[in-house]
Structures are given as C-alpha cells and as structure tokens.
Write a protein that holds these residues in place. Structure first.
Motif, PDB file in Angstrom:
ATOM      1  N   ASN A 165       0.877  -1.085   0.020  1.00 22.80           N
ATOM      2  CA  ASN A 165       0.025   0.109  -0.114  1.00 22.80           C
ATOM      3  C   ASN A 165       0.882   1.019   0.170  1.00 22.80           C
ATOM      4  O   ASN A 165       0.478   2.253  -0.725  1.00 22.80           O
ATOM      5  CB  ASN A 165      -0.923  -0.070   1.125  1.00 22.80           C
ATOM      6  CG  ASN A 165      -2.131  -0.947   1.219  1.00 22.80           C
ATOM      7  OD1 ASN A 165      -2.411  -1.457   0.002  1.00 22.80           O
ATOM      8  ND2 ASN A 165      -2.684  -1.259   2.220  1.00 22.80           N
ATOM      9  N   GLY A 189      -8.745   1.006  -6.282  1.00 20.38           N
ATOM     10  CA  GLY A 189      -8.960   0.292  -5.113  1.00 20.38           C
ATOM     11  C   GLY A 189      -9.952  -0.789  -5.169  1.00 20.38           C
ATOM     12  O   GLY A 189     -11.074  -0.313  -5.119  1.00 20.38           O
ATOM     13  N   ILE A 192     -10.774  -3.026  -0.812  1.00 19.49           N
ATOM     14  CA  ILE A 192      -9.827  -2.335   0.258  1.00 19.49           C
ATOM     15  C   ILE A 192     -10.670  -1.878   1.376  1.00 19.49           C
ATOM     16  O   ILE A 192     -11.694  -1.850   1.415  1.00 19.49           O
ATOM     17  CB  ILE A 192      -9.026  -1.145  -0.534  1.00 19.49           C
ATOM     18  CG1 ILE A 192     -10.051  -0.250  -0.869  1.00 19.49           C
ATOM     19  CG2 ILE A 192      -7.990  -1.907  -1.604  1.00 19.49           C
ATOM     20  CD1 ILE A 192      -9.064   1.173  -1.096  1.00 19.49           C
ATOM     21  N   GLU A 196      -7.490   2.009   4.661  1.00 17.87           N
ATOM     22  CA  GLU A 196      -6.614   2.012   3.612  1.00 17.87           C
ATOM     23  C   GLU A 196      -6.910   3.138   2.594  1.00 17.87           C
ATOM     24  O   GLU A 196      -6.199   3.745   1.896  1.00 17.87           O
ATOM     25  CB  GLU A 196      -6.883   0.581   2.707  1.00 17.87           C
ATOM     26  CG  GLU A 196      -5.962  -0.586   3.710  1.00 17.87           C
ATOM     27  CD  GLU A 196      -5.908  -2.014   3.099  1.00 17.87           C
ATOM     28  OE1 GLU A 196      -5.396  -2.761   3.283  1.00 17.87           O
ATOM     29  OE2 GLU A 196      -7.104  -2.196   2.323  1.00 17.87           O
ATOM     30  N   ASP A 255      -6.211  -4.412  -4.892  1.00 19.79           N
ATOM     31  CA  ASP A 255      -5.252  -5.607  -5.084  1.00 19.79           C
ATOM     32  C   ASP A 255      -5.997  -6.455  -5.849  1.00 19.79           C
ATOM     33  O   ASP A 255      -7.442  -6.908  -5.694  1.00 19.79           O
ATOM     34  CB  ASP A 255      -5.420  -6.185  -3.576  1.00 19.79           C
ATOM     35  CG  ASP A 255      -4.039  -7.310  -3.329  1.00 19.79           C
ATOM     36  OD1 ASP A 255      -4.180  -7.881  -4.341  1.00 19.79           O
ATOM     37  OD2 ASP A 255      -3.924  -7.663  -2.290  1.00 19.79           O
TER      38      ASP A 255
END
Length: 464
Positions: A165, A189, A192, A196, A255
């Motif tokens: 991150n 994102g 997330i 975050e 991710d």
C-alpha cells in the motif's frame, strides 16, 4: 432498446437470481430488481442457457421474493459516463462521485455525452506500437533496475502484511512522464478497507497531486459483483483519456487478489467445476481481459500503462494468481519478506524481478548511456554476493578472498544506499544512477565485466 420485465423468479441462491429464459438477452446486460418494499437493486446477466437466465445482484438478496419481485432488463450492458471533470475526484464502481468518510454518493453526477461500455473494444494486435518511452517513479529499485515503460503492464507481487500500500501510494504520487504530453494517473482500489482508502487519499492530497489523479474505490464489504466491475470501469476511463484525449495514463490496480477471490466466489455460487485451488478455469482469460487493455496504439497520441498489485497467498509465487499474471504481463517486481523484516523499504527482491520491455527503451535517448550496463552489472554482482553470504556460514569471513569481500561491501552499499528509500523520497534518474555507481565502485574495476570501459572511466569512483 425496449426493456423487458419478469415477475416470476424460479429460485434465489445467495446473490444469484434464476429466471426462465423467455426472451433474447445478452451476457453482461444490466437489470434492475424491484423488491416489494420499494427498493431497487442493480444486477447483471452472468450466464444464459436455453432454459434459464442467471443474474448476479449487487448487494444482498434479502427482501427479494420469488413472486412479488420485478426484474427489468435494460437492453444494454453497463456503461460509464466520462468527462475531464472526473480528474481530481473519487468515484464508486459505476463512476458516481462518493464521499469516502460516509461512502455515500455525492450530489451531482458526471455530465458528459461520452457514455462508454465498460468492457471496452478489443485491440487489434497489429495496431500496437512498441513502447519506447519511460515513466519515472522516483523509486531507485524500479527506475534503475526494472524501468517502467509507457504501454507496459508491470505487476508488483507482494504478500499479506507487506508494504505494497505504501509503495502504491508512492508510485501514484511520484510518477511522471518524460514527454510533454499531459500525464494522468488512475487509481483503482479493489476490495480495500476503509482505513486503507483514507490512507491513499491522504497521501494523494499531501503530495499536491490530487488534481492529476482519478480514484475509483471498492470496499472490502461491498458486493463481489462491484469488485468485478470496478477495474473495467477504471480501464474504460483510461482508454477515453488516452486514446480520445491523447494523454499518457498510468493505471494502478490494487489488490488484484481481491478481484480473483471475487471471481472464485462467483464461480462457486454458479456451481462451476473448479480449476487450480478452486479458481475458475477462465481465470487466465479473465485477467487477460484486464491486462491487455494496455499499450500504445498506432495513430493514437496517448498510452495506457498498467501496474497491477497483488498479494500472493502464503507468499507463494506459484499460486494461480501471480502465476497466471506472470504469463500475461511483461515482467514483475517482487517484494521480499526477509528484506521487509530487516526494515528495508521498498523490500524489492532483485533476483526475482524483471522488466522485459526495459532493454528496448532505456539508453542515451531516454535515460542515460550507461543505464543498461550498470543495471545488468548490479544484478549480477548482487547475485554473487548473496552466494558468498551463504558461503560465510561454512568457511567464515576469514576464509574469503579480496574480491569476495568487495562483493560483500557492494551488497551492503547496494541495499542501504541504493535500494533503501523513504516513502516520501522522490529520486531523480541522476541521483539513482549516482547511488548505483557509488555501490558499484565498491568493486574493483576488473570485476565490472558487464560495463563498457568508457563508462567505467567516466563514472567509476575510486574508493579503495
């Protein structure tokens, strides 16, 4: 296209609604689900057979009745409105502006005549141009050893608890183009956490680069279908700004593991036959549909560069997600847990990382004439140094020769002066090369077997 409505649902399993197929529909068509309590949920057609239509609902199916719910087919796939007004703002999975503190939509939608299908158009391979320019990240390990090239897809392989991150935020806030074309960053994102998301946006604002960034955010507790849609929305926006408006666009996706997990969950709900580790057999083609929306096209001024970031389950690089990603992309930057435990940031595992397009774009025209030589020499010498470190446990340092001691000195300098970097430290190419030569100068001249003599005469720093 005229909309079609159904009022009888055959069955409901988890987030899936099954309907009897009584009309011509298409894969990916948008539907709205009207429940008896007056609520409206969105959905998408995910499977069609002669007998039935399967719809994935965005959100919970609580309150949906088999007899009192109306399902309306919109007659078109998901589309997103695009405009230059999006720059500097934060959006959800369908391109609506949101406030991340409340996660609610803000008043006022994107006003634009551009309404694009999120799946994009297939790119003719013959229309691709070979990438020839670089994107500078300000991170020595990337710029010096694994240079990011415009039009490249260069993933970062990390692991749970690793600082990916921080690295993503640093790349987004420091990345710059060496050309005069306008440069835009799209941050996506995927699954997330709330804190975050707050960290990323705080970093973007702190850097003063918020006006050059478009953010699309999907949270960990959002429906999985939203997780599967948001990277396509981000890349559709990238195509508009790159190929329509002539901008160089860098897309950072984090991710990808959360995206693949959502794909596995959906496949399981559909009762499909699983492949490796329970992932669907079409994981490769599904990821390729994301990664291949990248490149430089003939006749187009702009470009799309992609950095997908994924966390490897159990740090296993042979896991289906990194393994599949590695087959599609043009290299990878791997983060190492042992280096992370030694408090070295960024913990780039040099010997496992590679940028396959780097050699065609670096050199005197874009970086510096000695770039290819010194990056190759550094990697080779570091590999030798790691072997010597293993040898020490057997023979001890007293049994080492002079050239082996020099390699150990090089490795220490390489890790501490070159690889180690602060999260807010933005290094120029000149500083990166200077630090690399500082480390290489720990070696004797005759050990620099991969560097041309004229470069050694010009840059070598006598330290012995």
């Amino acid at each position: 296209m005229m909309s079609v409505s159904y009022t009888n649902i055959e069955k409901i399993i988890g987030p899936l609604i099954y309907l009897r197929n009584n009309h011509d529909t298409s894969y990916g068509e948008v539907v709205s689900v009207h429940t008896p309590d007056g609520k409206i949920r969105m959905g998408e057609v995910i499977e069609i057979s002669k007998e039935s239509i399967i719809i994935e609902v965005f959100g919970e199916t609580d309150g949906i009745s088999a007899t009192n719910t109306r399902v309306t087919f919109k007659g078109e796939p998901f589309k997103v409105k695009l405009s230059t007004d999006m720059i500097g703002k934060v959006f959800n999975y369908i391109g609506e502006p949101i406030d991340i503190s409340t996660r609610r939509m803000l008043p006022g939608k994107v006003i634009s005549s551009q309404n694009r299908e999120i799946e994009g158009s297939p790119i003719n391979p013959c229309a691709r141009e070979a990438p020839r320019e670089i994107i500078q990240t300000g991170i020595s390990a990337i710029d010096g050893l694994f240079t990011l090239i415009k039009g490249q897809k260069l993933p970062i392989f990390s692991g749970q608890g690793m600082p990916h991150n921080r690295l993503a935020a640093q790349i987004v806030t420091q990345a710059s183009s060496t050309s005069e074309k306008p440069f835009l960053i799209i941050f996506c994102g995927i699954g997330i956490l709330q804190d975050e998301a707050a960290f990323f946006l705080d970093e973007f604002k702190r850097s003063g680069k918020m006006q050059h960034i478009i953010s699309f955010l999907n949270f960990a507790d959002d429906p999985i279908m939203e997780r599967l849609i948001i990277p396509h929305v981000s890349l559709t926006a990238a195509e508009y700004f790159a190929y329509d408006l002539g901008m160089d666009v860098l897309v950072v996706l984090i991710d990808i593991t959360n995206y693949a997990e959502a794909l596995r969950e959906l496949s399981s709900a559909k009762e499909e036959i699983p492949s490796r580790k329970g992932y669907p057999g079409y994981l490769y083609s599904n990821l390729a549909a994301l990664y291949e929306r990248t490149g430089c096209l003939a006749g187009k001024q702009g470009s799309i560069t992609q950095i997908p970031i994924l966390s490897m389950p159990n740090d296993d690089i042979s896991h289906p997600i990194p393994d599949t990603t590695g087959f599609i992309t043009e290299g990878q930057v791997v983060l190492n847990r042992d280096l992370f435990k030694r408090n070295l940031y960024p913990p780039v595992e040099v010997l496992a990382s590679i940028s396959r397009l780097m050699k065609d774009a670096i050199g005197e025209r874009t970086t510096r004439k000695d770039h290819a030589d010194i990056s190759s020499q550094a990697i080779a010498s570091y590999s030798e140094a790691l072997e010597i470190r293993s040898l020490i446990s057997i023979v001890g340092e007293e049994g080492l020769k002079d050239n082996q001691n020099r390699l150990l000195d090089f490795a220490r300098s390489f890790e501490q002066a070159f690889l180690r970097q602060d999260i807010h430290e933005n290094r120029t190419l000149a500083e990166t090369f200077s630090r690399l030569w500082e480390s290489l100068s720990k070696l004797s001249r005759h050990q620099l077997t991969r560097v041309h003599r004229e470069h050694i005469d010009e840059y070598y720093q006598e330290t012995w």
